[in-house]
Motif scaffolding. Structure first.
Motif, PDB file in Angstrom:
ATOM      1  N   ALA A 179       0.822  -1.225   0.000  1.00 17.24           N
ATOM      2  CA  ALA A 179       0.000   0.000   0.000  1.00 17.24           C
ATOM      3  C   ALA A 179       0.851   1.269   0.000  1.00 17.24           C
ATOM      4  CB  ALA A 179      -0.914  -0.003   1.221  1.00 17.24           C
ATOM      5  N   THR A 180       2.178   1.134  -0.074  1.00 21.38           N
ATOM      6  CA  THR A 180       3.024   2.324   0.080  1.00 21.38           C
ATOM      7  C   THR A 180       2.961   3.262  -1.126  1.00 21.38           C
ATOM      8  OG1 THR A 180       4.881   0.941  -0.614  1.00 21.38           O
ATOM      9  CG2 THR A 180       4.661   1.393   1.760  1.00 21.38           C
ATOM     10  N   ARG A 181       3.046   2.687  -2.350  1.00 18.79           N
ATOM     11  CA  ARG A 181       2.979   3.540  -3.545  1.00 18.79           C
ATOM     12  C   ARG A 181       2.183   2.801  -4.617  1.00 18.79           C
ATOM     13  NH1 ARG A 181       8.033   6.822  -5.355  1.00 18.79           N
ATOM     14  NH2 ARG A 181       6.325   7.986  -6.297  1.00 18.79           N
ATOM     15  N   PRO A 182       1.321   3.515  -5.351  1.00 12.56           N
ATOM     16  CA  PRO A 182       0.392   2.801  -6.231  1.00 12.56           C
ATOM     17  C   PRO A 182       0.833   2.567  -7.675  1.00 12.56           C
ATOM     18  CG  PRO A 182      -0.289   5.087  -6.013  1.00 12.56           C
ATOM     19  CD  PRO A 182       0.951   4.928  -5.175  1.00 12.56           C
ATOM     20  N   THR A 183       1.758   3.362  -8.210  1.00 12.86           N
ATOM     21  CA  THR A 183       1.945   3.317  -9.669  1.00 12.86           C
ATOM     22  C   THR A 183       2.986   2.288 -10.106  1.00 12.86           C
ATOM     23  OG1 THR A 183       1.241   5.636  -9.814  1.00 12.86           O
ATOM     24  CG2 THR A 183       2.392   4.730 -11.718  1.00 12.86           C
ATOM     25  N   ALA A 184       4.118   2.232  -9.423  1.00 15.53           N
ATOM     26  CA  ALA A 184       5.189   1.318  -9.858  1.00 15.53           C
ATOM     27  C   ALA A 184       4.771  -0.135  -9.629  1.00 15.53           C
ATOM     28  CB  ALA A 184       6.478   1.626  -9.110  1.00 15.53           C
ATOM     29  N   ALA A 196      -2.367  21.021  -7.322  1.00 15.64           N
ATOM     30  CA  ALA A 196      -2.649  19.613  -7.642  1.00 15.64           C
ATOM     31  C   ALA A 196      -1.321  18.952  -7.976  1.00 15.64           C
ATOM     32  CB  ALA A 196      -3.600  19.521  -8.826  1.00 15.64           C
ATOM     33  N   ASN A 197      -1.193  17.669  -7.638  1.00 20.59           N
ATOM     34  CA  ASN A 197       0.107  17.026  -7.794  1.00 20.59           C
ATOM     35  C   ASN A 197       0.004  15.579  -8.279  1.00 20.59           C
ATOM     36  OD1 ASN A 197       2.798  16.413  -7.655  1.00 20.59           O
ATOM     37  ND2 ASN A 197       2.949  16.513  -5.413  1.00 20.59           N
ATOM     38  N   PRO A 198      -0.477  15.393  -9.536  1.00 20.51           N
ATOM     39  CA  PRO A 198      -0.426  14.034 -10.099  1.00 20.51           C
ATOM     40  C   PRO A 198       1.036  13.692 -10.366  1.00 20.51           C
ATOM     41  CG  PRO A 198      -1.141  15.595 -11.777  1.00 20.51           C
ATOM     42  CD  PRO A 198      -0.970  16.390 -10.503  1.00 20.51           C
ATOM     43  N   ALA A 199       1.502  12.542  -9.871  1.00 23.72           N
ATOM     44  CA  ALA A 199       2.944  12.260  -9.900  1.00 23.72           C
ATOM     45  C   ALA A 199       3.405  11.560 -11.178  1.00 23.72           C
ATOM     46  CB  ALA A 199       3.332  11.438  -8.682  1.00 23.72           C
ATOM     47  N   PHE A 200       2.477  11.008 -11.934  1.00 23.48           N
ATOM     48  CA  PHE A 200       2.859  10.254 -13.140  1.00 23.48           C
ATOM     49  C   PHE A 200       1.919  10.613 -14.287  1.00 23.48           C
ATOM     50  CE2 PHE A 200       4.267   7.908  -9.472  1.00 23.48           C
ATOM     51  CZ  PHE A 200       5.581   7.583  -9.801  1.00 23.48           C
ATOM     52  N   ASP A 201       2.359  10.347 -15.511  1.00 23.32           N
ATOM     53  CA  ASP A 201       1.448  10.434 -16.645  1.00 23.32           C
ATOM     54  C   ASP A 201       1.673   9.220 -17.540  1.00 23.32           C
ATOM     55  OD1 ASP A 201       3.700  11.037 -18.250  1.00 23.32           O
ATOM     56  OD2 ASP A 201       3.331  13.200 -18.175  1.00 23.32           O
ATOM     57  N   ILE A 224      -2.715   6.469 -11.023  1.00 21.70           N
ATOM     58  CA  ILE A 224      -1.767   7.587 -10.976  1.00 21.70           C
ATOM     59  C   ILE A 224      -1.711   8.122  -9.547  1.00 21.70           C
ATOM     60  CG2 ILE A 224      -1.240   9.914 -11.825  1.00 21.70           C
ATOM     61  CD1 ILE A 224      -0.906   7.741 -13.984  1.00 21.70           C
ATOM     62  N   GLU A 225      -0.531   8.068  -8.973  1.00 19.63           N
ATOM     63  CA  GLU A 225      -0.354   8.538  -7.596  1.00 19.63           C
ATOM     64  C   GLU A 225      -0.588  10.050  -7.506  1.00 19.63           C
ATOM     65  OE1 GLU A 225       3.589   7.695  -6.192  1.00 19.63           O
ATOM     66  OE2 GLU A 225       3.122   8.248  -4.127  1.00 19.63           O
ATOM     67  N   GLU A 226      -1.404  10.450  -6.550  1.00 18.08           N
ATOM     68  CA  GLU A 226      -1.594  11.883  -6.242  1.00 18.08           C
ATOM     69  C   GLU A 226      -0.786  12.165  -4.993  1.00 18.08           C
ATOM     70  OE1 GLU A 226      -3.363  14.462  -7.523  1.00 18.08           O
ATOM     71  OE2 GLU A 226      -4.156  13.339  -9.243  1.00 18.08           O
ATOM     72  N   ARG A 227       0.159  13.071  -5.077  1.00 20.66           N
ATOM     73  CA  ARG A 227       1.003  13.342  -3.918  1.00 20.66           C
ATOM     74  C   ARG A 227       0.637  14.690  -3.282  1.00 20.66           C
ATOM     75  NH1 ARG A 227       4.901   9.790  -2.834  1.00 20.66           N
ATOM     76  NH2 ARG A 227       5.971  11.368  -1.583  1.00 20.66           N
ATOM     77  N   ALA A 228       1.305  14.999  -2.183  1.00 19.26           N
ATOM     78  CA  ALA A 228       0.934  16.167  -1.376  1.00 19.26           C
ATOM     79  C   ALA A 228       1.071  17.474  -2.158  1.00 19.26           C
ATOM     80  CB  ALA A 228       1.823  16.216  -0.138  1.00 19.26           C
ATOM     81  N   GLN A 229       0.157  18.399  -1.883  1.00 20.51           N
ATOM     82  CA  GLN A 229       0.225  19.735  -2.488  1.00 20.51           C
ATOM     83  C   GLN A 229       1.550  20.420  -2.150  1.00 20.51           C
ATOM     84  OE1 GLN A 229      -3.023  22.440  -1.900  1.00 20.51           O
ATOM     85  NE2 GLN A 229      -4.514  20.802  -1.613  1.00 20.51           N
TER      86      GLN A 229
END
Ligand code: MRU
Length: 362
Positions: free
Chosen positions: A89-94, A325-330, A292-297
């Motif tokens: 549950a630590t990071r969703p995209t990788a 807004a902070n989407p971390a990946f595309d 797509i991970e959303e990270r802190a503002q």
């Protein structure tokens, strides 16, 4: 790779006690080389979530050692399940995170007691060793792409985004592996390093590791890449990835897609380097299926750096009341990808080519 002449991996077991896990705290780079000693699964989960370790392959390797640390404390079935859920549950995209945890679970579930703990450390070590060999193979397969452009000793300019170098993996890196091999062979390479806002993995990490190896490079603002391509100053783009669908769509650090568009418009080859553990065979459409991970503002509203007095300072760069807004990946669609550099060779970014190259897993 080496830091000031000393060979390092990005993760290893503490030599003095044989069980704690050492990492390079990437949140401190390039200001300090801090090597925390992690002694619990919870500490490893925090290290992944807070990005002390990051980069898809290294996230997987770190999670594997997280399981080993958990088994040392309590090797029961329920604690194995708990560790896999917590680390997962630590990071969703990788996708490498899920891949490494699945490999650990398949290996450990049939075992029990001390044998499970011993096997957990051995399997985590095997994941790390495999990663090093895989990335070296990626480097060898990507090298001819650079060599082909180095005719008559001319300089080859390569643009990269984020950090897909040795500290994003256990060693060598993915996108940077062919670059290190070209440099070590005496080819005149130069890397355009995109700063990669908001966390600046390019400016802080890629520039740091290229500099430590002596590879000529120049940091650019993310927005400069398209202009440099229009000017003919980029021979090829090589990036890493956090997840590739079975049809060849590529998720990578936010901003990658824009560079793929600019590369296509300017006829610049756009290559993606990856180990096969980054392929998610269960999904096809990257845009709808990759989380797509959303990270802190705060990663957007602030910046951290070395102040003129030498201290490390975090400053706010956005008006106090403006939200961010902070989407971390595309996701870069497969049609914009010139090809994939894998441990088995160069592969077109489409379902048929991937299935042929990795027929036993596809
Ligand atoms: O958020 P990060 O720093 O973990 O993102 C890393 C990337 O996007 C890398 O390009 C990718 O993981 C490939 S690493 C070999």
């Amino acid at each position: 790779m080496k830091i000031d002449g000393t060979p390092f991996r990005a993760i290893w077991v503490d030599e003095t006690d044989g069980w704690a896990v050492r990492i390079i705290d990437q949140t401190k780079l390039p200001w300090a080389l801090d090597i925390p000693r992690l002694t619990s699964m919870e500490a490893m989960a925090h290290a992944i979530k807070a990005m002390l370790v990051r980069g898809a392959p290294l996230i997987g390797a770190s999670a594997a050692y997280g399981v080993a640390l958990a088994m040392r404390t309590d090797s029961s079935d329920s604690n194995l399940s708990h560790a896999i859920v917590t680390l997962g549950a630590t990071r969703p995209t990788a996708i490498n995170l899920r891949w490494a945890l699945a490999r650990m679970e398949a290996h450990l579930r049939p075992l029990g007691g001390n044998a499970r703990t011993v096997a957990a450390y051995a399997e985590a070590a095997a994941i790390c060793d495999d990663d090093v060999a895989t990335n070296a193979a990626i480097g060898r397969h990507g090298l001819p792409l650079i060599e082909a452009r180095a005719t008559n000793g001319r300089r080859v300019n390569i643009l990269t985004h984020c950090n897909a170098g040795w500290i994003a993996t256990v060693d060598w890196g993915t996108a940077l592996a062919p670059i290190y091999m070209a440099f070590d062979k005496g080819i005149d390479v130069h890397v355009w390093v995109e700063e990669t806002r908001p966390r600046n993995q390019g400016a802080s990490l890629t520039a740091w590791e290229l500099g430590k190896h002596g590879v000529p490079h120049t940091v650019i603002a993310d927005n400069a890449g398209g202009h440099l391509m229009q000017r003919g100053d980029v021979d090829l783009v090589i990036v890493g990835t956090d997840r590739v669908t079975r049809s060849g769509d590529v998720a990578n650090k936010i901003g990658t897609y824009l560079k793929a568009l600019a590369a296509r418009d300017n006829g610049v080859p756009f290559w993606v380097a990856l180990p096969s553990s980054t392929i998610d065979w269960t999904i096809s459409d990257g845009l709808s299926d990759i989380p797509i991970e959303e990270r802190a503002q705060s990663e957007v509203t602030t910046m951290t750096g070395r102040a003129m007095d030498g201290s490390i300072a975090t400053i706010r760069i956005v008006p106090k009341d403006s939200p961010a807004a902070n989407p971390a990946f595309d996701v870069t669609p497969a049609r914009l990808v010139s090809g994939l550099i894998t441990e088995r060779g160069l592969c077109s970014a489409n379902e048929a080519a991937l299935a042929e190259m990795f027929h036993e897993t596809a």
